[in-house]
Design a protein around this motif. Structure first.
Motif, PDB file in Angstrom:
ATOM      1  N   GLU A 161       0.837  -1.205   0.000  1.00 19.82           N
ATOM      2  CA  GLU A 161       0.000   0.000   0.000  1.00 19.82           C
ATOM      3  C   GLU A 161       0.871   1.254   0.000  1.00 19.82           C
ATOM      4  O   GLU A 161       0.586   2.217  -0.716  1.00 19.82           O
ATOM      5  N   ARG A 219       2.135   1.637  -3.501  1.00 25.29           N
ATOM      6  CA  ARG A 219       1.058   2.093  -4.395  1.00 25.29           C
ATOM      7  C   ARG A 219       0.821   3.587  -4.237  1.00 25.29           C
ATOM      8  O   ARG A 219       0.725   4.323  -5.220  1.00 25.29           O
ATOM      9  N   THR A 220       0.725   4.026  -2.997  1.00 24.35           N
ATOM     10  CA  THR A 220       0.507   5.443  -2.715  1.00 24.35           C
ATOM     11  C   THR A 220       1.667   6.282  -3.239  1.00 24.35           C
ATOM     12  O   THR A 220       1.464   7.365  -3.804  1.00 24.35           O
ATOM     13  N   HIS A 221       2.876   5.761  -3.089  1.00 23.07           N
ATOM     14  CA  HIS A 221       4.061   6.465  -3.584  1.00 23.07           C
ATOM     15  C   HIS A 221       4.039   6.547  -5.115  1.00 23.07           C
ATOM     16  O   HIS A 221       4.346   7.598  -5.685  1.00 23.07           O
ATOM     17  N   ILE A 264       1.377   6.515  -7.078  1.00 22.30           N
ATOM     18  CA  ILE A 264       0.327   7.472  -7.438  1.00 22.30           C
ATOM     19  C   ILE A 264       0.837   8.902  -7.256  1.00 22.30           C
ATOM     20  O   ILE A 264       0.599   9.761  -8.095  1.00 22.30           O
ATOM     21  N   SER A 265       1.566   9.130  -6.180  1.00 23.33           N
ATOM     22  CA  SER A 265       2.145  10.451  -5.932  1.00 23.33           C
ATOM     23  C   SER A 265       3.164  10.814  -7.010  1.00 23.33           C
ATOM     24  O   SER A 265       3.191  11.946  -7.504  1.00 23.33           O
ATOM     25  N   ASN A 290      -3.117  12.266  -5.948  1.00 23.91           N
ATOM     26  CA  ASN A 290      -3.232  12.082  -4.512  1.00 23.91           C
ATOM     27  C   ASN A 290      -4.456  11.223  -4.236  1.00 23.91           C
ATOM     28  O   ASN A 290      -5.582  11.639  -4.489  1.00 23.91           O
ATOM     29  N   TYR A 291      -4.210  10.029  -3.706  1.00 17.72           N
ATOM     30  CA  TYR A 291      -5.311   9.100  -3.452  1.00 17.72           C
ATOM     31  C   TYR A 291      -6.306   9.662  -2.429  1.00 17.72           C
ATOM     32  O   TYR A 291      -7.513   9.459  -2.551  1.00 17.72           O
ATOM     33  N   ALA A 292      -5.819  10.407  -1.447  1.00 22.67           N
ATOM     34  CA  ALA A 292      -6.705  10.989  -0.428  1.00 22.67           C
ATOM     35  C   ALA A 292      -7.717  11.951  -1.061  1.00 22.67           C
ATOM     36  O   ALA A 292      -8.864  12.031  -0.625  1.00 22.67           O
TER      37      ALA A 292
END
Length: 140
Positions: free
Chosen positions: A31, A34-36, A38-39, A44-46
Motif C-alpha cells: 500500500e 502504491r501510494t508512492h 500514485i504520488s 493524490n489518493y486521499a
C-alpha cells in the motif's frame, strides 16, 4: 513504464517470533508503494476519497522468497502491471537491502463509489489519471 521505489526501515513491531517480517506487513508495504507510485504520477489518493471514490483490493497474490529482518531496509518497487480503464493491477517487487528478491506480488483494484460500491470508469471520470496510467503501464 514507471517504477516507483520506496525504502522502508523494518521496525521491531513488524517482525514475528522468528525475527523476520510478519507476512501481512508486506501487504502494508505494498500500500505504501502504491501510494508512492500514485504520488509520483502527480496524483493524490486521499483527494479521490474526498470525492467519494475508493479503490478496494479485489485480488492479491504474493510469493514470499526471502525474509527481511528487523533493522534492515526493505526496498519496495511498484508499477502498473495492467490497466484497462476500469481495473488496475499493480506489480510489486520487495527487495532486501542487499538487492535480493524477498517478495513478488500483484494487487488488483477497481474504483467504486464509496456509498454504493458501484464501479466507476476511471477513463471517463478521471481522464487525467487514465492518461497517466496508459502512459506508464507495463508494455508487453
Amino acid at each position: 513504464m514507471l517504477i516507483a521505489t520506496k525504502e522502508i526501515e523494518v521496525r521491531y513491531a513488524e517482525t514475528d517470533q522468528m525475527g523476520v517480517v510478519y507476512h501481512a506487513n508486506y501487504l502494508v508495504w505494498m500500500e505504501l508503494g502504491r501510494t508512492h507510485l500514485i504520488s509520483e504520477l502527480g496524483f493524490n489518493y486521499a483527494e479521490l476519497e474526498k470525492e467519494g471514490i475508493i479503490s478496494p483490493v479485489i485480488d492479491i497474490q504474493a510469493s514470499y522468497k526471502k525474509p527481511v529482518r528487523y533493522g534492515e531496509i526493505a526496498i519496495v518497487n511498484t508499477w502498473i502491471e495492467e490497466y484497462d480503464g476500469l481495473k488496475v493491477t499493480y506489480g510489486y517487487e520487495i527487495l532486501t537491502q542487499d538487492g535480493e528478491v524477498s517478495v513478488l506480488a500483484e494487487s488488483r483494484h477497481v474504483c467504486v463509489k464509496k456509498d454504493s460500491f458501484r464501479p466507476i470508469s476511471i477513463k471517463r471520470k478521471y481522464p487525467e489519471w487514465h492518461e497517466a496510467y496508459e502512459t506508464h503501464k507495463k508494455r508487453v
